[in-house]
Design an enzyme around this catalytic site. Structure first.
Site, mmCIF file in Angstrom:
data_model
loop_
_atom_site.group_PDB
_atom_site.id
_atom_site.type_symbol
_atom_site.label_atom_id
_atom_site.label_comp_id
_atom_site.label_asym_id
_atom_site.label_seq_id
_atom_site.Cartn_x
_atom_site.Cartn_y
_atom_site.Cartn_z
ATOM 1 C CE LYS A 167 -3.594 2.447 2.400
ATOM 2 N NZ LYS A 167 -4.550 2.571 3.481
ATOM 3 C CD GLU A 213 9.192 -6.218 7.082
ATOM 4 O OE1 GLU A 213 9.004 -5.085 6.587
ATOM 5 O OE2 GLU A 213 8.834 -6.532 8.231
ATOM 6 N N GLY A 253 -4.866 -1.732 4.678
ATOM 7 C CA GLY A 253 -4.040 -2.867 4.263
ATOM 8 C C GLY A 253 -4.704 -4.213 4.511
ATOM 9 N NE ARG A 254 -6.683 -3.954 10.645
ATOM 10 C CZ ARG A 254 -6.016 -2.831 10.812
ATOM 11 N NH1 ARG A 254 -4.839 -2.664 10.223
ATOM 12 N NH2 ARG A 254 -6.500 -1.856 11.543
ATOM 13 C CD GLU A 286 -2.102 -4.665 11.305
ATOM 14 O OE1 GLU A 286 -0.946 -5.102 11.425
ATOM 15 O OE2 GLU A 286 -2.586 -4.376 10.195
ATOM 16 C CG HIS A 301 -5.173 -36.252 16.370
ATOM 17 N ND1 HIS A 301 -5.470 -37.488 16.894
ATOM 18 C CD2 HIS A 301 -6.100 -36.023 15.400
ATOM 19 C CE1 HIS A 301 -6.505 -38.004 16.245
ATOM 20 N NE2 HIS A 301 -6.914 -37.120 15.337
ATOM 21 C CE LYS A 361 5.645 -1.766 10.451
ATOM 22 N NZ LYS A 361 4.696 -1.191 9.510
HETATM 23 O O1 F6P Z 1 3.048 -3.534 9.847
HETATM 24 C C1 F6P Z 1 1.677 -3.519 9.646
HETATM 25 C C2 F6P Z 1 1.258 -3.077 8.266
HETATM 26 O O2 F6P Z 1 1.206 -1.701 8.212
HETATM 27 C C3 F6P Z 1 -0.072 -3.711 7.911
HETATM 28 O O3 F6P Z 1 -1.144 -3.037 8.415
HETATM 29 C C4 F6P Z 1 0.010 -3.758 6.433
HETATM 30 O O4 F6P Z 1 -0.927 -4.652 5.904
HETATM 31 C C5 F6P Z 1 1.439 -4.207 6.248
HETATM 32 O O5 F6P Z 1 2.149 -3.517 7.258
HETATM 33 C C6 F6P Z 1 2.038 -3.963 4.892
HETATM 34 O O6 F6P Z 1 2.046 -2.616 4.544
HETATM 35 P P1 F6P Z 1 2.221 -2.184 3.039
HETATM 36 O O7 F6P Z 1 1.092 -2.741 2.268
HETATM 37 O O8 F6P Z 1 2.206 -0.680 3.058
HETATM 38 O O9 F6P Z 1 3.536 -2.714 2.556
#
Ligand code: F6P
Length: 501
Positions: free
Chosen positions: A185, A191, A244-245, A330, A361, A472
């Site tokens: 987003k 990452e 995002g979620r 979240e 199990h 972060k």
């Molecule tokens: O670290 C949490 C977060 O901000 C989530 O809410 C989001 O889905 C994810 O990181 C990834 O963010 P982006 O889509 O901006 O890379």
């Protein structure tokens, strides 16, 4: 518990599930509801007429209808960030301008998918989707649930910054036949940007002509994607007001739309839209996400249960627990209300779970005989996802239903307490006709609205996530300036594993 409404609910007598169908013979019809392809059964929970009325009153006191209208009208329900939460618009429900914009973005995505299918980007067989959190969990769930027969492309969803994740994915891909979809987003997530750069390097090292020509960006920050090197024609934008979620319905769902086909993706959206209309228009007494939130509130806030467990008795839904962990934790793992004052009780419990029958199990011992009361949710499908002997699906469903009955009923054994089962343990069952795109869309939208309804009942904003920022920030400062001023434990770990950085 300082909320008077919750205190009133806590003061109501608590039903005993072992005899609840005797004391309330109508509860099966009262506390079950079928909405489209999904049947919800709350009859094996402690919900009673008295609690139900109390929660309806609480919903009214908390202005539930007004908050719901504001959500669908595209008002700034995410008050701490001054933004709307417009995931329903992606499904065609909500503010007309936002719906029109979402349709335009979807048309752009479809045109690019048509071009890819026409081999405009070469003979693509593999899709390397790079994203994390909401930019990975949704597409992963959808592709895994609906693409079990292999789908039309080989899809790998890589999220972790641990290079092992990317290395494993690319080791089975041909760089000449791979499309990289960078999903972010913000287009700044550490990452994702590191994985994307390494994926480009992999193509460069393999001698692929114009690796950036194989990259698609899925983002609400198109300028950043272009700056990073993606050609404007291959940037698939979505609106900033889609969280995002909550973003799998937008261009973030690209790998699902490409691998499963556009018709399947549209059916997913239509299933979700039907649940949107149900949530928006139906009476609170017949409103599945709201009733589910009543049950959640009762266990988490009135009885103080710190976790809730869900088990998908369907291999196709094996990623649902991790998807819902992000959605629920979240969104509602908060300590302050919308106006910044401390909350008046516990908020979201820990969501955890797994798949049945495997979990039986492994962790069910605690659910049946442990000392922690955990409301359980079973999710199953009437139709199987395979063509093997029907005995498999029969055994799966029989086990699912047996577990719910066992939790509720228990078994006395005064002579041998180690073999006694407490019973009176609640469960909800969610039964799908089948795991189709429509049903999955409706199921996920149900969980989204349930999460929202829970937030309204607690007076919190489910659409921000400031809690993820501090860690972060500290990681960034260590990278930029080296470790400074940390406690001895952190300094020693950095020194030992990273040589002081
Ligand atoms: O670290 C949490 C977060 O901000 C989530 O809410 C989001 O889905 C994810 O990181 C990834 O963010 P982006 O889509 O901006 O890379």
């Amino acid at each position: 518990m300082s909320s008077p409404a919750l205190a009133a609910l806590a003061a109501l007598p608590q039903a005993d599930l072992k005899s609840i169908f005797t004391t309330d013979p109508d509860r099966l019809s009262k506390f079950t509801l079928t909405q489209g392809p999904i049947r919800f059964d709350w009859s094996k929970t402690h919900l009673t007429d008295g609690l139900f009325d109390g929660f309806l009153k609480l919903a009214e006191e908390k202005g539930f209808a007004g908050h719901r209208d504001a959500l669908f009208a595209g008002e700034a329900v995410n008050n701490t960030e001054g933004r709307a939460a417009e995931h329903p618009a992606e499904r065609g429900e909500g503010n007309a301008d936002s719906v029109a914009r979402a349709k335009m973005f979807h048309a752009r995505m479809r045109a690019l998918i048509d071009a890819i299918e026409g081999e405009a980007l070469g003979p693509i067989r593999h899709i390397l989707h790079i994203g994390i959190g909401g930019s990975a969990l949704g597409p992963d769930l959808i592709v895994d649930a609906l693409g079990g027969d292999g789908g039309r492309y080989d899809v790998a969803i890589v999220s972790n910054v641990d290079g092992t994740a990317l290395e494993r994915a690319i080791s089975r891909f041909d760089p000449e036949a791979t499309l990289i979809a960078v999903a972010s987003k913000t287009f700044t997530t550490t990452e994702t940007m590191l994985n994307a750069a390494s994926a480009i390097n992999w193509m460069v090292e393999a001698g692929v002509d114009d690796p950036y020509g194989r990259v698609i960006a899925l983002t609400a920050s198109p300028d950043k994607a272009i700056e990073w090197g993606v050609d404007e024609t291959r940037v698939l934008p979505f609106a900033e007001s889609v969280g995002g979620r909550y973003s799998l319905w937008s261009s973030i769902g690209f790998p699902a739309a490409l691998a499963l086909g556009w018709d399947a993706f549209e059916s997913l959206l239509e299933g979700a839209a039907a649940m949107d209309r149900h949530f928006r228009l139906s009476d609170p007494r017949q409103n599945a996400p709201l009733i589910a939130a009543f049950v959640d509130q009762y266990y988490a806030r009135v009885l103080g249960c710190q976790t809730r467990a869900l088990f998908a008795y369907d291999e196709r839904l094996r990623l649902l627990p991790s998807y819902l962990q992000q959605l629920e934790m979240e969104s509602n793992g908060k300590s302050v209300t919308r106006d910044g004052t401390p909350v008046d009780g516990p908020t979201a419990p820990i969501t955890w779970g797994g798949v049945g029958t495997d979990a039986q199990h492994a962790v069910f011992q605690l659910l049946h005989q442990g000392t922690i009361l955990t409301p359980v949710e079973f999710i199953a499908s009437i139709e199987p996802g395979h063509a093997l002997d029907p005995a498999h699906h029969r055994a799966l469903l029989v086990n699912c239903f047996a577990q719910g009955a066992a939790l509720m009923r228990g078994k006395d054994n005064a002579a041998d307490p180690a073999r006694a089962y407490h019973g009176n343990r609640p469960s909800t069952t969610i039964l799908l006709d089948d795991v189709t795109p429509e049903a999955l869309g409706a199921l996920i939208a149900f969980y989204e609205h349930r999460t929202f309804a829970n937030a309204v009942l607690m007076g919190i904003n489910p659409f921000d996530q400031f809690g993820v920022e501090l860690g972060k920030e500290i990681a960034r400062s260590i990278e930029a300036e080296g470790p400074k001023g940390f406690d001895p434990s952190t300094m020693a770990l950095i020194d030992l594993a990273l040589g002081g950085v």
